[in-house]
Design a protein around this motif. Structure first.
Motif, PDB file in Angstrom:
ATOM      1  N   VAL A 284       0.867  -1.187   0.000  1.00 34.58           N
ATOM      2  CA  VAL A 284       0.000   0.000   0.000  1.00 34.58           C
ATOM      3  C   VAL A 284       0.898   1.228   0.000  1.00 34.58           C
ATOM      4  O   VAL A 284       1.606   1.489   0.983  1.00 34.58           O
ATOM      5  N   ASP A 285       0.899   1.917  -1.117  1.00 41.44           N
ATOM      6  CA  ASP A 285       1.774   3.092  -1.270  1.00 41.44           C
ATOM      7  C   ASP A 285       3.223   2.740  -0.958  1.00 41.44           C
ATOM      8  O   ASP A 285       3.962   3.517  -0.327  1.00 41.44           O
ATOM      9  N   GLY A 286       3.620   1.564  -1.376  1.00 37.38           N
ATOM     10  CA  GLY A 286       4.986   1.123  -1.175  1.00 37.38           C
ATOM     11  C   GLY A 286       5.302   0.628   0.216  1.00 37.38           C
ATOM     12  O   GLY A 286       6.446   0.245   0.493  1.00 37.38           O
ATOM     13  N   ALA A 287       4.311   0.612   1.102  1.00 38.52           N
ATOM     14  CA  ALA A 287       4.543   0.224   2.498  1.00 38.52           C
ATOM     15  C   ALA A 287       3.970  -1.166   2.769  1.00 38.52           C
ATOM     16  O   ALA A 287       3.027  -1.609   2.100  1.00 38.52           O
ATOM     17  N   PRO A 288       4.523  -1.881   3.779  1.00 42.28           N
ATOM     18  CA  PRO A 288       3.948  -3.175   4.178  1.00 42.28           C
ATOM     19  C   PRO A 288       2.492  -3.011   4.580  1.00 42.28           C
ATOM     20  O   PRO A 288       2.076  -1.955   5.082  1.00 42.28           O
ATOM     21  N   ALA A 289       1.724  -4.063   4.379  1.00 41.79           N
ATOM     22  CA  ALA A 289       0.297  -3.998   4.682  1.00 41.79           C
ATOM     23  C   ALA A 289      -0.191  -5.351   5.158  1.00 41.79           C
ATOM     24  O   ALA A 289       0.373  -6.400   4.828  1.00 41.79           O
ATOM     25  N   ALA A 290      -1.255  -5.318   5.964  1.00 44.75           N
ATOM     26  CA  ALA A 290      -1.907  -6.537   6.439  1.00 44.75           C
ATOM     27  C   ALA A 290      -3.321  -6.580   5.887  1.00 44.75           C
ATOM     28  O   ALA A 290      -4.087  -5.613   6.024  1.00 44.75           O
ATOM     29  N   TYR A 291      -3.674  -7.724   5.291  1.00 44.35           N
ATOM     30  CA  TYR A 291      -5.005  -7.950   4.742  1.00 44.35           C
ATOM     31  C   TYR A 291      -5.735  -8.931   5.659  1.00 44.35           C
ATOM     32  O   TYR A 291      -5.255 -10.045   5.889  1.00 44.35           O
ATOM     33  N   ILE A 292      -6.882  -8.526   6.184  1.00 43.09           N
ATOM     34  CA  ILE A 292      -7.643  -9.341   7.126  1.00 43.09           C
ATOM     35  C   ILE A 292      -8.913  -9.831   6.450  1.00 43.09           C
ATOM     36  O   ILE A 292      -9.688  -9.029   5.912  1.00 43.09           O
ATOM     37  N   CYS A 293      -9.107 -11.154   6.470  1.00 39.23           N
ATOM     38  CA  CYS A 293     -10.279 -11.747   5.844  1.00 39.23           C
ATOM     39  C   CYS A 293     -10.984 -12.644   6.856  1.00 39.23           C
ATOM     40  O   CYS A 293     -10.334 -13.413   7.574  1.00 39.23           O
ATOM     41  N   ARG A 294     -12.302 -12.551   6.871  1.00 42.36           N
ATOM     42  CA  ARG A 294     -13.121 -13.403   7.738  1.00 42.36           C
ATOM     43  C   ARG A 294     -14.116 -14.148   6.864  1.00 42.36           C
ATOM     44  O   ARG A 294     -14.904 -13.524   6.166  1.00 42.36           O
ATOM     45  N   GLY A 295     -14.053 -15.475   6.919  1.00 44.79           N
ATOM     46  CA  GLY A 295     -14.955 -16.250   6.086  1.00 44.79           C
ATOM     47  C   GLY A 295     -14.801 -15.933   4.620  1.00 44.79           C
ATOM     48  O   GLY A 295     -15.785 -15.890   3.879  1.00 44.79           O
ATOM     49  N   TYR A 296     -13.554 -15.647   4.204  1.00 45.41           N
ATOM     50  CA  TYR A 296     -13.217 -15.382   2.811  1.00 45.41           C
ATOM     51  C   TYR A 296     -13.763 -14.038   2.315  1.00 45.41           C
ATOM     52  O   TYR A 296     -13.801 -13.774   1.121  1.00 45.41           O
ATOM     53  N   VAL A 297     -14.156 -13.166   3.250  1.00 48.85           N
ATOM     54  CA  VAL A 297     -14.536 -11.787   2.924  1.00 48.85           C
ATOM     55  C   VAL A 297     -13.498 -10.876   3.578  1.00 48.85           C
ATOM     56  O   VAL A 297     -13.262 -10.970   4.783  1.00 48.85           O
ATOM     57  N   CYS A 298     -12.876  -9.993   2.775  1.00 49.98           N
ATOM     58  CA  CYS A 298     -11.711  -9.259   3.258  1.00 49.98           C
ATOM     59  C   CYS A 298     -12.028  -7.795   3.551  1.00 49.98           C
ATOM     60  O   CYS A 298     -12.828  -7.154   2.858  1.00 49.98           O
ATOM     61  N   ASP A 299     -11.371  -7.270   4.593  1.00 50.53           N
ATOM     62  CA  ASP A 299     -11.440  -5.847   4.923  1.00 50.53           C
ATOM     63  C   ASP A 299     -10.407  -5.079   4.090  1.00 50.53           C
ATOM     64  O   ASP A 299      -9.566  -5.661   3.408  1.00 50.53           O
ATOM     65  N   ARG A 300     -10.455  -3.760   4.205  1.00 57.35           N
ATOM     66  CA  ARG A 300      -9.421  -2.948   3.570  1.00 57.35           C
ATOM     67  C   ARG A 300      -8.101  -3.183   4.285  1.00 57.35           C
ATOM     68  O   ARG A 300      -8.060  -3.397   5.494  1.00 57.35           O
ATOM     69  N   PRO A 301      -6.976  -3.177   3.585  1.00 62.02           N
ATOM     70  CA  PRO A 301      -5.690  -3.430   4.229  1.00 62.02           C
ATOM     71  C   PRO A 301      -5.330  -2.322   5.214  1.00 62.02           C
ATOM     72  O   PRO A 301      -5.762  -1.169   5.065  1.00 62.02           O
ATOM     73  N   VAL A 302      -4.544  -2.685   6.220  1.00 62.52           N
ATOM     74  CA  VAL A 302      -4.038  -1.721   7.200  1.00 62.52           C
ATOM     75  C   VAL A 302      -2.513  -1.735   7.130  1.00 62.52           C
ATOM     76  O   VAL A 302      -1.898  -2.727   6.745  1.00 62.52           O
ATOM     77  N   THR A 303      -1.928  -0.601   7.532  1.00 61.77           N
ATOM     78  CA  THR A 303      -0.471  -0.469   7.379  1.00 61.77           C
ATOM     79  C   THR A 303       0.243  -0.210   8.702  1.00 61.77           C
ATOM     80  O   THR A 303       1.479  -0.138   8.713  1.00 61.77           O
ATOM     81  N   THR A 304      -0.492  -0.083   9.796  1.00 60.77           N
ATOM     82  CA  THR A 304       0.159   0.147  11.092  1.00 60.77           C
ATOM     83  C   THR A 304      -0.288  -0.915  12.082  1.00 60.77           C
ATOM     84  O   THR A 304      -1.382  -1.484  11.956  1.00 60.77           O
ATOM     85  N   THR A 305       0.560  -1.170  13.066  1.00 58.24           N
ATOM     86  CA  THR A 305       0.194  -2.162  14.080  1.00 58.24           C
ATOM     87  C   THR A 305      -0.999  -1.684  14.896  1.00 58.24           C
ATOM     88  O   THR A 305      -1.798  -2.500  15.363  1.00 58.24           O
ATOM     89  N   GLU A 306      -1.141  -0.373  15.070  1.00 58.79           N
ATOM     90  CA  GLU A 306      -2.283   0.153  15.812  1.00 58.79           C
ATOM     91  C   GLU A 306      -3.584  -0.129  15.078  1.00 58.79           C
ATOM     92  O   GLU A 306      -4.569  -0.609  15.667  1.00 58.79           O
ATOM     93  N   ASP A 307      -3.601   0.141  13.783  1.00 60.42           N
ATOM     94  CA  ASP A 307      -4.806  -0.140  13.005  1.00 60.42           C
ATOM     95  C   ASP A 307      -5.081  -1.639  12.915  1.00 60.42           C
ATOM     96  O   ASP A 307      -6.236  -2.079  12.905  1.00 60.42           O
ATOM     97  N   LEU A 308      -4.014  -2.425  12.858  1.00 59.29           N
ATOM     98  CA  LEU A 308      -4.180  -3.877  12.822  1.00 59.29           C
ATOM     99  C   LEU A 308      -4.839  -4.372  14.105  1.00 59.29           C
ATOM    100  O   LEU A 308      -5.767  -5.195  14.065  1.00 59.29           O
ATOM    101  N   ALA A 309      -4.378  -3.871  15.250  1.00 57.87           N
ATOM    102  CA  ALA A 309      -4.944  -4.296  16.534  1.00 57.87           C
ATOM    103  C   ALA A 309      -6.419  -3.939  16.613  1.00 57.87           C
ATOM    104  O   ALA A 309      -7.244  -4.726  17.082  1.00 57.87           O
ATOM    105  N   VAL A 310      -6.771  -2.748  16.153  1.00 59.28           N
ATOM    106  CA  VAL A 310      -8.171  -2.324  16.177  1.00 59.28           C
ATOM    107  C   VAL A 310      -9.006  -3.224  15.266  1.00 59.28           C
ATOM    108  O   VAL A 310     -10.100  -3.680  15.631  1.00 59.28           O
ATOM    109  N   ALA A 311      -8.490  -3.494  14.070  1.00 64.51           N
ATOM    110  CA  ALA A 311      -9.233  -4.312  13.110  1.00 64.51           C
ATOM    111  C   ALA A 311      -9.445  -5.726  13.638  1.00 64.51           C
ATOM    112  O   ALA A 311     -10.529  -6.302  13.473  1.00 64.51           O
TER     113      ALA A 311
END
Length: 669
Positions: free
Chosen positions: A639-666
């Motif tokens: 994402v904009d050249g930065a590492p990203a985490a993609y979270i999927c539940r039951g094969y339905v995915c959220d928008r990717p997050v790029t910070t550990t804070e946003d990852l924890a919230v998601a």
């Protein structure tokens, strides 16, 4: 030396110099029984078994007893850990005849292998209403000589019974109601004083605790978590846990976890390592975190073989005496530590003048955390050093595929979540040994020793548990090799172990394996996952890691398998812990987290953050975008050249997050 001298099993080698003319299991032994027209005496045990050692010393080492055995029987010795299929068949017969089972197991068979009389340990002289072993031998030999037709007829009826008992479970889904009812039943069966279930003997309920943790994560049911925390603390503070070197004994002979049966098994410690790591990351428990680290180090220091695998067990006995290595008296503590620290250690570890074990000795317990950490470490290290100079229990160096799979899973998951890369490296070494040594002609072999594979074919639990371990390594390392090898094992299991007449049911032996009097098929989770439940878990995890077409096939196969476990889960949840864990993860998705980054360092924070926060059974994997052979990373760019985490539940995915804070919230949403 008898015919066991060339065996790879340490248990069989323990009997190689007996005066008994032992045969290993095989067509030659059965043919010899037919040629002589004598019954088979089948003795089944394992290297760490206390009563197996006792009977070997009392009877199998005695020349007169051996002569009686040799004259009247073809004597076959089996390592139950090397041949769980044979053990399962004759354990079912033993339980049907006697109402109980255990080891050593002693069965008398027709020359065709059909059992007509079964039992367990027999003493050298009559005791406690039991005949002596020699009396039993004489009686069976006489009965065979005088009325063999009657014994054969009875054996046929027993075989018909055990075949009937092994029929597949009826279809009965594990749904939300089943899971809630299981928690209620488990809560009712919990020991409120000491944790765990039932009274004595008390076994570590590792898979049940894993289910309860997953249920708590999905539902926030506090009752589920309270059962886990009570049992985990009771075990960790009791004598069943080695307070000096880490690692758990097989079970406690009392309800309070004070006095263990001292054998230490790989499968117990692998499952408990995973469970305590899960509890530590979920609750932040310092006790769970400490026990996780100590148990992992126990595996690496005390069970790791020169070839990189993990040995099966440490014996219950040392020089024929249970607990010799591990127990202490107040005087022994003072001798090592001096008067002041000796008194401190006695109070800390509940070592009393009367003793909690035998002959005034005590097991070491730790009812509370020491306040003075420096003093605690000094005392512990001094006692451990002194203990290392005592005679040590023997180690069964046999490397069992299934149990190593459990260890690989635990070390890979815990190593990733708790940032211990050396644990992951140890898991990789074990996996390489298994793939290099245990795969022959495209099939899996059950065991090896000193880097040499045995001849016993892998059973369902071997394929399933090793596949699960390789899937955990795929996630921890991002390497495609582990996924490819795992799916190869899963595909073989689906092709060769499925029950053709009952979709979703599985046999424990392959369709082209040696034919026994009954093809074993036990769906219950006991000390380790059943082969069928382990395969269901591997199928579900794999379905979240492979491409869409294969994912659909694997998930459907998992759902069909779990659909056979509903009645077992409802009636006896303590013996369906792994089934219930898989069912929980089915309902939860499973959750998938794909972390992409240009290199390992760039994605490390997101990857570890995900591993710490996800529920049990979730899939977490990191790597470069579009990494070859890693389907979970496909179409997941930076994402904009930065590492990203993609979270999927039951094969339905959220928008990717790029910070550990946003990852924890998601992940907390």
């Amino acid at each position: 030396m008898n015919r066991l001298a060339s065996a790879t099993s340490p248990y069989l080698l323990q009997h190689a110099d007996n005066p008994v003319d032992w045969w290993p299991w095989g067509e030659e032994a059965l043919a010899e029984a037919k040629r002589r027209d004598v019954p088979i005496l089948l003795s089944i045990g394992y290297a760490a078994c206390h009563w197996c050692h006792v009977m070997a010393h009392e009877s199998f080492s005695d020349a007169d007893t051996a002569a009686l055995m040799n004259d009247n029987f073809v004597n076959i010795k089996v390592d139950r850990e090397e041949r769980p299929d044979i053990d399962a068949v004759y354990m079912t017969a033993t339980q049907a005849m006697t109402g109980q089972g255990g080891w050593p197991m002693t069965c008398f068979l027709t020359p065709e292998g059909e059992p007509f009389h079964c039992g367990t340990y027999y003493p050298p002289t009559p005791a406690h209403g039991m005949p002596s072993f020699t009396q039993l031998l004489a009686a069976v030999a006489q009965a065979w000589a005088e009325r063999p037709g009657e014994l054969r007829e009875g054996a046929g009826k027993i075989v018909s019974h055990i075949v009937q008992q092994s029929s597949p479970l009826s279809e009965h889904a594990v749904d939300e109601q089943t899971l809630k009812a299981a928690v209620t039943k488990l809560r009712q069966e919990t020991d409120p004083g000491h944790g765990g279930f039932g009274t004595a003997p008390k076994f570590p309920p590792s898979m049940v605790l894993e289910f309860l943790l997953r249920h708590y994560e999905r539902t926030s049911n506090p009752a589920a978590l309270s059962i886990v925390e009570l049992a985990a603390e009771g075990m960790a503070r009791g004598g069943i846990y080695d307070q000096l070197a880490g690692g758990f004994a097989r079970y406690s002979v009392d309800a309070a976890w004070v006095v263990p049966h001292f054998e230490k098994m790989l499968y117990d410690n692998a499952l408990l390592l995973r469970g305590y790591a899960h509890l530590a990351r979920r609750t932040g428990s310092g006790l769970a975190l400490r026990v996780t680290g100590e148990t992992a180090e126990f595996l690496l220091k005390h069970l790791r073989t020169e070839q990189g695998g993990f040995a099966a067990s440490l014996d219950a006995d040392t020089e024929g005496i249970e607990g010799l290595t591990y127990v202490w008296t107040p005087e022994q503590l003072v001798a090592v530590l001096g008067p002041e620290d000796g008194a401190y250690a006695a109070e800390l570890f509940t070592v009393t003048a009367e003793g909690t074990f035998e002959n005034g000795a005590s097991t070491l317990q730790l009812p509370r955390d020491p306040e003075d950490a420096t003093r605690w470490l000094r005392v512990r290290e001094a006692l451990l050093e002194a203990r290392s100079e005592r005679p040590q229990p023997a180690r069964d160096d046999k490397v069992v595929a299934a149990w190593n799979g459990l260890a690989i899973t635990a070390l890979a998951e815990a190593g990733l979540a708790l940032e211990r890369p050396e644990w992951i490296e140890a898991a990789v070494d074990a996996a390489r040994l298994l793939l290099d040594v245990h795969i022959a002609e495209g099939r899996l072999l059950r065991s090896s020793k000193d880097g040499v594979a045995g001849t016993a074919a892998g059973v369902l639990e071997d394929y399933a548990c090793l596949a699960d371990g390789l899937l955990a390594l795929h996630q921890a390392t991002g390497e495609s090799l582990w996924l490819a090898e795992a799916t190869m094992l899963i595909d073989i299991a689906l092709a060769h172990f499925a029950d053709a007449d009952a979709p979703g049911a599985y046999h424990d032996t392959a369709d082209d394996a040696e034919t026994l009097v009954q093809r074993p098929s036990d769906p219950t989770d006991n000390a380790s996952p059943s082969g069928a439940s382990a395969l269901a878990g591997a199928l579900l995890t794999a379905s979240a890691l492979v491409g869409p077409e294969q994912a659909s096939e694997y998930r459907s196969a998992c759902e069909r398998a779990v659909g056979r476990a509903g009645a077992l889960a409802a009636q006896a949840p303590r013996f369906a812990g792994h089934w219930l864990s898989v069912a929980e993860t089915l309902l939860a998705g499973p959750l998938q987290v794909a972390v992409v980054g240009p290199d390992a360092a760039a994605r490390a924070d997101l990857l570890v953050g995900a591993a710490k926060a996800v529920p049990g059974g979730a899939v977490v994997l990191g790597g470069s975008p579009e990494a070859e052979g890693v389907p979970l990373l496909a179409d997941r760019p930076l994402v904009d050249g930065a590492p990203a985490a993609y979270i999927c539940r039951g094969y339905v995915c959220d928008r990717p997050v790029t910070t550990t804070e946003d990852l924890a919230v998601a992940l907390a949403t």
